[in-house]
Design an enzyme around this catalytic site. Structure first.
Site, PDB file in Angstrom:
ATOM      1  N   GLU A 302      20.562  42.231  93.581  1.00 19.97           N
ATOM      2  CA  GLU A 302      20.876  42.797  94.889  1.00 19.97           C
ATOM      3  C   GLU A 302      21.436  41.753  95.850  1.00 19.97           C
ATOM      4  OE1 GLU A 302      21.004  45.819  95.532  1.00 19.97           O
ATOM      5  OE2 GLU A 302      19.697  46.856  94.123  1.00 19.97           O
ATOM      6  N   ARG A 306      25.335  42.098  97.179  1.00 20.52           N
ATOM      7  CA  ARG A 306      25.437  42.405  98.609  1.00 20.52           C
ATOM      8  C   ARG A 306      25.781  41.172  99.438  1.00 20.52           C
ATOM      9  NH1 ARG A 306      21.216  47.303  99.979  1.00 20.52           N
ATOM     10  NH2 ARG A 306      20.761  47.927  97.835  1.00 20.52           N
ATOM     11  N   ASP A 435      23.891  51.303  84.419  1.00 18.49           N
ATOM     12  CA  ASP A 435      25.200  51.775  84.876  1.00 18.49           C
ATOM     13  C   ASP A 435      26.258  50.689  85.022  1.00 18.49           C
ATOM     14  OD1 ASP A 435      23.663  50.740  86.906  1.00 18.49           O
ATOM     15  OD2 ASP A 435      24.155  52.270  88.386  1.00 18.49           O
ATOM     16  N   GLU A 571      28.804  56.648  95.182  1.00 20.07           N
ATOM     17  CA  GLU A 571      29.490  56.672  93.879  1.00 20.07           C
ATOM     18  C   GLU A 571      30.558  57.766  93.773  1.00 20.07           C
ATOM     19  OE1 GLU A 571      26.031  54.258  93.629  1.00 20.07           O
ATOM     20  OE2 GLU A 571      26.140  56.395  94.157  1.00 20.07           O
ATOM     21  N   THR A 660      30.383  45.906  92.402  1.00 13.19           N
ATOM     22  CA  THR A 660      29.641  47.157  92.387  1.00 13.19           C
ATOM     23  C   THR A 660      29.038  47.507  93.747  1.00 13.19           C
ATOM     24  OG1 THR A 660      28.077  48.428  91.028  1.00 13.19           O
ATOM     25  CG2 THR A 660      27.385  46.224  91.745  1.00 13.19           C
TER      26      THR A 660
END
Length: 671
Positions: A302, A306, A435, A571, A660
Site C-alpha cells: 500500500e 500510494r 488481481d 476499477e 495499480t
C-alpha cells in the site's frame, strides 16, 4: 680620288624606327576584349563618372540588401541549429541507464486554474477503430524527464517533424527486430532490460518551453468531476488535513500510517485537473510536514503504490525535484522488507527503525502484494541510478516465474516468505490477493519497452487460464463474468476488483496482443456496468454472485448481505477509460456519467467529502460508513476526468503506464 669615287657610287643610308604594339593597342585604344583587367578598369571609370548622389544611392542599396541577407540567414538557419542542438542535448541528457531512454520528452506547463463552476463467451464484433478526433487538443505532452536548461526552444513544426521521424524510425526498427511470436503477440528478441547505472545523478530542473498547445476547453462532464473533487477536497482540508483519510460524517479523520495518504494520492490528480491552488497547498505540506522518520509500521504494497507511486508520478508531471527526493527517502526505508530467506518481501516495514516482519498471524505474504510493487521500484532505480531497487523486485518476479503450483498460468493467493513457495494451493481468483499480479505482468512488459519475454509469456498463459477455468456466462442476459476456482469447484463469485481486467485486456490489445483480448474486454466491461445498472442505487456492491441458471424474477446479479457495501472503488471507471480511449465508443462515457451521478446522489456529504456506504440496495438509506478512501481522489475521480476527455495526449497511453493506484509512470524505450 679612288676613295671619293667609291663613296659616290654607294647607295644612300636609311634610318628605321621600331614600334611594338600590345594586343590591346592592336585593336585600338579603349577597345573591348572581355579580359578581367579590362572589366575592372572599365567599371572603375564608369563609377568615377557617376555623381556623388548616384554613388550614395547605390551604396545605400547594397547596404540594405546586405542587412536583409543577414536577417534572412538568421531566421532560416535557426531551425537547423535547433535540430543540431537537440541531437547534442539528447546525448547529454540520456537516462542513467545507458540502454534506455524516454519517449518524446516534453514539459507540461503549470496547471491552469480550473473554473469553479460545475473459454465460452459471446461472439462480439471485431475491435472498432478509434473514433477520437484527428485534431489534437489539450495541454502539451506531459513531462517525462526534466530537460536541460540549455535546450533551445523549438517551433511547433520542428517539434512535430522530429517526433514523427523518431516514431517512424522506432516502428521500422521494431519491424526489423521482431521475430518471435507468442499467440499472436509480437515479442522483441532481447529478453531483459539492462540494469540502470550505479552512478547516481542529480535530477535536473525543467526549463520553460515556448512551444505549448492551446489550453483544452474543459467540457461540462469534466467540470462536474472538478466540482466533485473540490467538494471532497474541502472536507479533507477542513477536517483531516495532513492525515490519512477523511471521516466526513463525524468531521474527523482516521490514521493508517500517519503519512497523509489522501493528500499524496491526490497530488497528480490535482495536477491533471488543473487545480493549481490546491496543488500548491499540498506541495507546501509535502515540503514542510511530510516526514518518514517515524516509528510506524506500514504495509509494503500500500505504501509503495500510494506514496512511492504518487510521488514519482507527481515528479514526472511537474518536474519538481522535491517529489523525487521524497520518493528516494521512502524507497530506501521500504528496502528492509526484502531481507528474507527467500527474497520474497515481508508485508510490513517499520520505516523509522528499519525493520520488517510478516503479519502477526502468518509468515505468508499475498501474491498480489509482492508482485505489484515492481513498476514503482524499477522506475526509482532508473531515476536515481541505484540498481538495488530494481534488482530486489526483479528477483521476486523471476522467482515466481519458476514456481510450481500454478494452474495454466493462474497463481494461488499466498506465498511463504521463508520457503518462497506458494501456499493454500488450489484456490484461484482474479479478485483480492491476486488481481494486480496479472495487471503488473503486462504493465512491466510495457514499461520496459516490450523486451522482457518472461513477463509477457506469464501474462498470456494466465489469460488462457482465465478463459479455460474462470469464464462463464450468466442468466438471463448471458453476461460474461470471471468467477473463482477452489479445489476444482467453480464459484460464480466476482469481486468488483476484477473489473480492472477489461481495461488491462484492452491495453494489451492496443500494444499488439491477440485481438480476441479486446473482444473479451468488451464483454467483461458490459458485465461490470451491469453490476451497477442492475442495483437499486446504480452503484456496484463489493462482491456479486451471478446466476448460472435462469430463474423467473431473478436478475443476473445476486447480492449477499455481507457483500452489499460500496467503497467508492475505481476499477470499473478505470476500464471505461481504457475502453473509450481505444475504441472511441461514447457509450463508455455515458456509463461513467451515470456512475458519477449516483456517487453524487448517494455518497456525497453536504459539509464536504464523500462516504463509503453499507447498502447499495437501499436508495432511501444507503447506510453511510463515514469513510472516504484515499483512492477516491487518487483513482476514481482521476479516471472519471480522463474518461470524459477526448484529448489522447492527456496522459498518452503510448508514453505512460498507470500503476495499480492510477499514478502514471513513463514507458521506457530502447535507445
Amino acid at each position: 680620288a679612288a676613295g671619293a669615287a667609291a663613296a659616290a657610287s654607294s647607295p644612300p643610308r636609311r634610318d628605321f624606327i621600331s614600334v611594338t604594339l600590345s594586343p590591346e593597342e592592336a585593336v585600338g585604344v579603349g577597345g573591348y576584349n572581355n579580359s578581367k583587367a579590362w572589366r575592372r578598369r572599365s567599371c572603375w571609370r564608369k563609377w568615377k563618372q557617376l555623381s556623388r548622389l548616384q554613388q550614395s544611392v547605390i551604396l545605400f542599396l547594397f547596404a540594405f540588401l546586405a542587412v536583409c541577407g543577414v536577417i534572412s540567414y538568421t531566421s532560416m538557419g535557426e531551425p537547423w541549429k535547433s535540430l543540431a542542438n537537440k541531437s547534442m542535448d539528447d546525448q547529454r541528457t540520456e537516462p542513467e541507464n545507458p540502454g534506455l531512454k524516454l519517449a518524446n520528452p516534453a514539459v507540461l506547463p503549470a496547471p491552469q486554474k480550473a473554473d469553479a463552476n460545475p473459454g465460452d463467451y459471446p461472439e462480439l464484433s471485431p475491435q472498432k477503430p478509434p473514433k477520437l478526433p484527428h485534431v489534437r487538443r489539450g495541454p502539451s505532452n506531459l513531462q517525462i524527464k526534466p530537460p536541460r536548461r540549455d535546450v533551445r526552444l523549438k517551433t511547433r513544426q520542428d517539434t512535430t517533424r522530429v517526433v514523427e521521424e523518431l516514431v517512424q524510425a522506432d516502428k521500422e526498427e521494431k519491424t526489423e527486430k521482431s521475430v518471435i511470436s507468442w499467440r499472436g503477440a509480437v515479442i522483441e528478441p532481447d529478453q531483459s532490460t539492462e540494469p540502470p547505472s550505479s552512478k547516481i545523478k542529480e535530477p535536473e530542473k525543467p526549463s520553460s518551453v515556448e512551444d505549448q498547445k492551446e489550453p483544452v476547453p474543459i467540457n461540462e462532464r469534466q467540470m462536474a468531476v472538478i466540482e466533485a473533487f473540490r467538494h471532497a477536497w474541502k472536507g479533507y482540508k477542513d477536517f483531516a488535513w495532513g492525515h490519512d483519510e477523511l471521516k466526513p460524517l463525524s468531521k474527523s479523520y482516521s490514521e493508517w500510517f500517519g503519512l497523509g495518504l489522501t493528500l499524496i494520492d491526490a497530488l497528480d490528480t490535482m495536477w491533471i485537473l488543473g487545480l493549481k491552488e490546491e496543488f500548491e497547498e499540498a506541495r507546501k505540506w509535502v515540503a514542510n510536514d511530510l516526514v518518514f522518520d517515524k516509528n510506524v509500521d506500514v504495509n509494503l504494497f500500500e505504501s509503495t503504490i500510494r506514496i512511492l507511486g504518487g510521488l514519482l508520478s507527481t515528479y514526472h508531471l511537474s518536474g519538481d525535484s522535491l517529489f523525487l527526493e521524497k520518493a528516494k527517502d521512502i524507497g530506501n526505508r521500504l528496502m528492509p522488507a526484502f531481507k528474507t530467506p527467500s527474497k520474497i518481501p515481508y508485508s510490513d516495514v517499520n520505516i523509522g527503525r528499519g525493520t520488517a516482519h510478516p503479519p502477526r498471524w502468518t509468515s505468508d505474504s499475498t501474491v498480489a502484494e509482492v508482485t505489484s510493487i515492481q513498476l514503482e521500484f524499477r522506475e526509482l532505480s532508473r531515476l536515481t541510478g541505484d540498481e538495488k531497487f530494481q534488482k530486489a523486485v526483479d528477483e521476486v518476479m523471476k522467482h515466481v516465474h519458476t514456481l510450481s503450483g500454478k494452474n495454466d498460468g493462474l497463481v494461488p493467493m499466498f506465498i511463504n516468505t521463508n520457503s518462497g513457495q506458494f501456499t493454500h494451493l488450489g484456490v484461484y481468483t482474479l479478485g483480492a490477493r491476486a488481481d494486480s499480479y496479472y495487471e503488473y505482468l503486462l504493465k512491466q512488459w510495457i514499461q520496459g519497452g516490450k523486451k522482457e519475454n518472461e513477463l509477457l509469456e506469464d501474462y498470456m498463459r494466465a489469460i488462457e487460464g482465465v478463459k479455460k477455468h474462470l469464464l462463464q456466462r450468466s442468466q438471463p442476459k448471458k453476461l460474461t463474468f470471471v468467477g473463482e476456482l477452489a479445489h476444482g469447484h467453480f464459484s460464480a463469485k466476482m469481486d468488483h476488483l476484477v473489473c480492472f481486467l477489461p481495461g488491462t485486456l484492452a491495453l494489451g490489445a492496443h500494444n499488439g496482443l491477440t485481438a480476441d483480448h479486446m473482444k473479451l474486454a468488451e464483454a467483461l466491461i458490459e458485465t461490470c456496468y451491469q453490476m451497477y445498472a442492475q442495483v437499486e442505487t446504480g452503484l456496484s456492491p463489493e462482491i456479486v454472485h451471478f446466476n448460472l441458471h435462469a430463474q423467473k424474477g431473478h436478475k443476473d446479479v445476486e447480492i449477499k448481505p455481507a457483500d452489499r457495501h460500496n467503497l467508492l472503488r475505481p476499477e470499473t471507471v478505470e476500464s471505461l477509460f481504457y475502453m473509450y480511449r481505444f475504441t472511441g465508443d461514447k457509450k463508455y462515457q455515458d456509463w461513467g456519467w451515470e456512475i458519477l451521478q449516483n456517487f453524487n446522489k448517494y455518497t456525497r456529504v453536504p459539509t464536504g467529502g464523500y462516504t463509503s456506504i453499507n447498502n447499495v440496495q437501499n436508495p432511501s438509506n444507503p447506510e453511510p460508513r463515514d469513510k472516504m478512501e484515499s483512492f477516491f481522489l487518487g483513482e476514481t475521480l482521476k479516471y472519471m476526468f480522463l474518461l470524459f476527455s477526448d484529448d489522447i495526449d492527456l496522459i498518452n497511453l503510448d508514453k505512460y503506464v498507470f500503476n495499480t493506484e492510477a499514478h502514471p509512470l513513463p514507458i521506457w524505450v530502447p535507445a
